[in-house]
Design an enzyme around this catalytic site. Structure first.
Site, PDB file in Angstrom:
ATOM      1  N   SER A  32     -13.861 -19.612 -12.516  1.00  0.00           N
ATOM      2  CA  SER A  32     -15.233 -19.760 -12.079  1.00  0.00           C
ATOM      3  C   SER A  32     -15.930 -18.404 -12.037  1.00  0.00           C
ATOM      4  O   SER A  32     -16.043 -17.734 -13.058  1.00  0.00           O
ATOM      5  CB  SER A  32     -15.267 -20.500 -10.737  1.00  0.00           C
ATOM      6  OG  SER A  32     -16.547 -21.007 -10.469  1.00  0.00           O
ATOM      7  N   ASP A  54     -16.245 -30.461 -17.119  1.00  0.00           N
ATOM      8  CA  ASP A  54     -16.690 -29.564 -16.056  1.00  0.00           C
ATOM      9  C   ASP A  54     -18.209 -29.649 -15.949  1.00  0.00           C
ATOM     10  O   ASP A  54     -18.931 -29.231 -16.853  1.00  0.00           O
ATOM     11  CB  ASP A  54     -16.263 -28.128 -16.380  1.00  0.00           C
ATOM     12  CG  ASP A  54     -16.462 -27.171 -15.206  1.00  0.00           C
ATOM     13  OD1 ASP A  54     -17.275 -27.477 -14.314  1.00  0.00           O
ATOM     14  OD2 ASP A  54     -15.804 -26.111 -15.204  1.00  0.00           O
ATOM     15  N   HIS A  72     -13.860 -29.092 -12.980  1.00  0.00           N
ATOM     16  CA  HIS A  72     -13.733 -27.665 -12.648  1.00  0.00           C
ATOM     17  C   HIS A  72     -12.395 -27.434 -11.953  1.00  0.00           C
ATOM     18  O   HIS A  72     -12.330 -27.227 -10.738  1.00  0.00           O
ATOM     19  CB  HIS A  72     -14.913 -27.290 -11.749  1.00  0.00           C
ATOM     20  CG  HIS A  72     -15.209 -25.834 -11.666  1.00  0.00           C
ATOM     21  ND1 HIS A  72     -15.576 -25.074 -12.749  1.00  0.00           N
ATOM     22  CD2 HIS A  72     -15.216 -24.979 -10.599  1.00  0.00           C
ATOM     23  CE1 HIS A  72     -15.813 -23.830 -12.369  1.00  0.00           C
ATOM     24  NE2 HIS A  72     -15.582 -23.748 -11.061  1.00  0.00           N
TER      25      HIS A  72
END
Length: 653
Positions: A195, A301, A332
């Protein structure tokens, strides 16, 4: 006691035996292929340094220093052996946590790190690596301000890489003058993270910093504009200033109001591209990247959407960067939590190859691993496959208004739909064969052979709005029953179990054992494969949107998210064009009805085998042939794939 002659004879025999060993092509002579856990994790050196970034973002009159917590093998230092570094630079070490169990850094009374989140230090330090966990500026124990992917974020991490390479200054305390030198490392550094952490790895690599040998970005951003906007359409009701406030330390909160205001002013809700976004666009600097890139992303995602991976991957390929990729069916999610055993093994071999120089063959293995069904993986020698060709598909009216056809021949006519902010792509997919006023759907015949989409698609739309504002969505759907990872669930395709597996060595304060997971699945009648969105008011330029003239036709090309998906035999491929995609983009200021000009609307898809493959797959089915019933999913892989079935894996070897 043996006499002198006997000692001489024994010595000659020993020398002869040693010579034979040295000259023989034995396994002992072979170059190492794998780093082994020969160093003590319990006795590892744990220290912290503060690296000078050369910036003063918090305006206190002193250069900001960024904190780097280090865990490294003590034996290597005593032996004078310099070790490579694995580094994760993150804003989350104190505010939000890392990994599926939201781990935070913890410290002892002397301020040395006790728990380093995730398994990287537990696993790699015993194998002769150092692990460095960097607090981005404005977070945890670092000075400065969070600027969300900008100069401060990137330079704070790059400064640590520079220090590891002998080009920057660091200190043993946050405010002191005693310098710390990285004499224990050879400077070879690999960055990893998920991320925001992955995003920092992308950004640092895009500076061209010398001793960064590889990066492993997991679900990373490649351009911050594309995190907040999709071609002018707002994706979130909030901007980078709010995100900075979420992760900043209390000290930063007290001194960084000016930086947050700059973030807010530079990211207007209008969706216009500003200089703030140019600074945070790493794709434009892909030509500077020296590091190899092992990219990992969930194809579903919807946080860091796969447009990021597609444009970054393509830009890196253009500049000849060494690359590898994993694509999962998850949202994610870290690969440690959906393919654990294979992930640790692959990451181990990747770092051994890139940082230690071991010839273990990973560079000669297939470039891509792709999850076709839950825990069923295929490989591709290169990605996208070499015979992938951009293929233009045309929508056409069908026998029922709002439900048309999709094929290789251009059509004429129009279809209309009215924006409904209460409807989503999931609703559209469920109603593909039924006309609804909020969408226009176009569907191929049932396929007579599998059709593989591999890469990034683009849909060009010519539409006439009835009001002065309009948002567009273009969605590709695999129409047919399947079992998929439940990416729409809050855990985005995994279930966390109670058992644990261990990956490396533990101490009382830092366990190497983590909760296991399993695939969380859903049975569906249709699967959204890829999607893209845009604000029609930005049709001419991202730099400045403008009000639309009702009744005037506008043409705009929507960039769809990258994917790799095989539409099986018996299924159909559909294109949906609609307005607001509920929960994924913000609605426009009005509720327009749009008329689609089908003669000037196209979908350009990266199909393995190109137009010929589509032509074969949509050919008329002979009357005597019965299409198979689609039941339990098989590992349909398209052209040239291998297929394996793997779970989350067991404990380390």
């Amino acid at each position: 006691m043996p006499n002198r002659s006997l000692w001489r004879m024994l010595a000659v025999l020993a020398v002869g035996a040693l010579t034979a060993v040295l000259l023989a092509p034995s396994a002992a002579q072979a170059a190492p292929r794998e780093s082994r856990p020969v160093y003590s994790y319990a006795d590892a050196v744990r220290e912290s340094v503060w690296v000078d970034t050369g910036l003063d973002e918090d305006g206190d009159g002193h250069a900001d220093r960024v904190a780097a917590d280090i865990v490294r093998p003590a034996e290597a230092a005593r032996e004078g052996r310099k070790v490579p570094v694995i580094m994760d630079a993150s804003p989350y070490y104190s505010c939000c946590g890392r990994g599926n169990e939201s781990q935070l850094k913890t410290y002892d009374a002397q301020g040395h790190v006790v728990q380093m989140p995730l398994f990287y230090d537990n696993f790699f330090v015993p194998r002769g690596y150092a692990f460095v966990g960097v607090d981005l500026t404005g977070t945890n124990r670092s000075d400065g301000c969070v600027d969300v992917g900008g100069r401060s974020d990137i330079r704070s991490a790059k400064a640590v890489v520079d220090w590891l390479g002998g080009r920057a200054r660091a200190y043993t305390t946050r405010t002191g003058s005693t310098q710390a030198r990285a004499s224990w490392t050879n400077g070879a550094t690999g960055m990893i993270g998920k991320s925001w952490d992955a995003t920092i790895a992308n950004g640092v690599a895009a500076t061209g910093v010398k001793n960064l040998k590889t990066i492993v970005p997991i679900s990373g951003i490649s351009s911050w504009y594309d995190y907040y906007f999709a071609q002018g359409a707002q994706l979130y009701d909030g901007g980078p200033d709010e995100l900075a406030g979420y992760v900043e330390s209390d000290q930063a909160q007290a001194h960084c109001a000016a930086v947050q205001k700059k973030l807010a002013d530079g990211s207007p809700d209008s969706g216009d591209w500003t200089s703030l976004w140019t600074e945070r666009d790493y794709v434009k600097d892909a030509g500077k990247v020296r590091a190899s890139v092992f990219l990992v992303h969930g194809m579903q995602d919807l946080n860091v959407r796969t447009k990021h991976l597609g444009q970054w991957w393509d830009a890196l390929a253009k500049h000849g960067v060494e690359r590898k990729i994993w694509l999962s069916q998850t949202g994610h999610v870290d690969p440690f939590d959906y393919r654990r055993g294979a992930w640790v093994d692959t990451l181990h071999r990747w770092f051994d190859h890139e940082l230690l120089g071991y010839d273990n063959g990973i560079d000669r293995e297939p470039m891509a691993d792709i999850e076709r069904h839950p825990d069923q993986w295929a490989t591709s020698a290169v990605w996208p496959p070499r015979d992938t060709r951009t293929t233009t598909l045309y929508p056409a009216r069908g026998s029922t208004a709002g439900v048309g056809t999709l094929g290789l021949r251009r059509a004429t006519g129009t279809e209309t739909f009215t924006d409904d902010p209460g409807r989503s792509e999931t609703d559209w997919a469920a109603d593909l064969t039924r006309p609804t006023p909020d969408k226009a759907a176009f569907i191929t015949p049932a396929l007579t052979s599998p059709l593989r989409i591999s890469g990034s698609s683009r849909v060009t739309v010519t539409a006439t709005p009835s009001t002065s504002s309009a948002h567009l969505s273009a969605v590709l759907v695999d129409l047919g029953p399947d079992t998929i990872r439940d990416y729409a669930d809050s855990a985005e395709g995994i279930t966390t179990l109670t058992g644990r597996t261990c990956w490396g060595e533990s101490t009382a304060g830092d366990s190497a054992c983590f909760k296991t997971t399993a695939a969380k699945t859903a049975d569906v009648g249709a699967t959204v494969v890829s999607r893209g969105w845009a604000d029609l008011g930005h049709h001419a330029s991202l730099a400045k949107g403008a009000p639309l003239t009702p009744g005037r036709a506008y043409t705009m090309t929507l960039d769809l998210a990258a994917t790799d998906h095989v539409v099986p035999e018996g299924h159909r491929l559909a294109l949906v064009v609609a307005g607001t995609d509920k929960d994924l983009i913000e609605p426009p200021s009005t509720r327009p009805t749009l008329a689609l000009d089908l003669a000037r609307t196209t979908a350009r898809l990266p199909l393995t085998g190109g137009p010929a493959a589509l032509d074969r797959a949509t050919a008329a089915v002979p009357a005597q042939r019965t299409l198979p019933v689609v039941g339990t999913p098989s590992c349909l892989t398209g052209h040239g794939d291998g297929c394996t079935t793997t779970g989350s894996g067991g404990p380390q070897r």
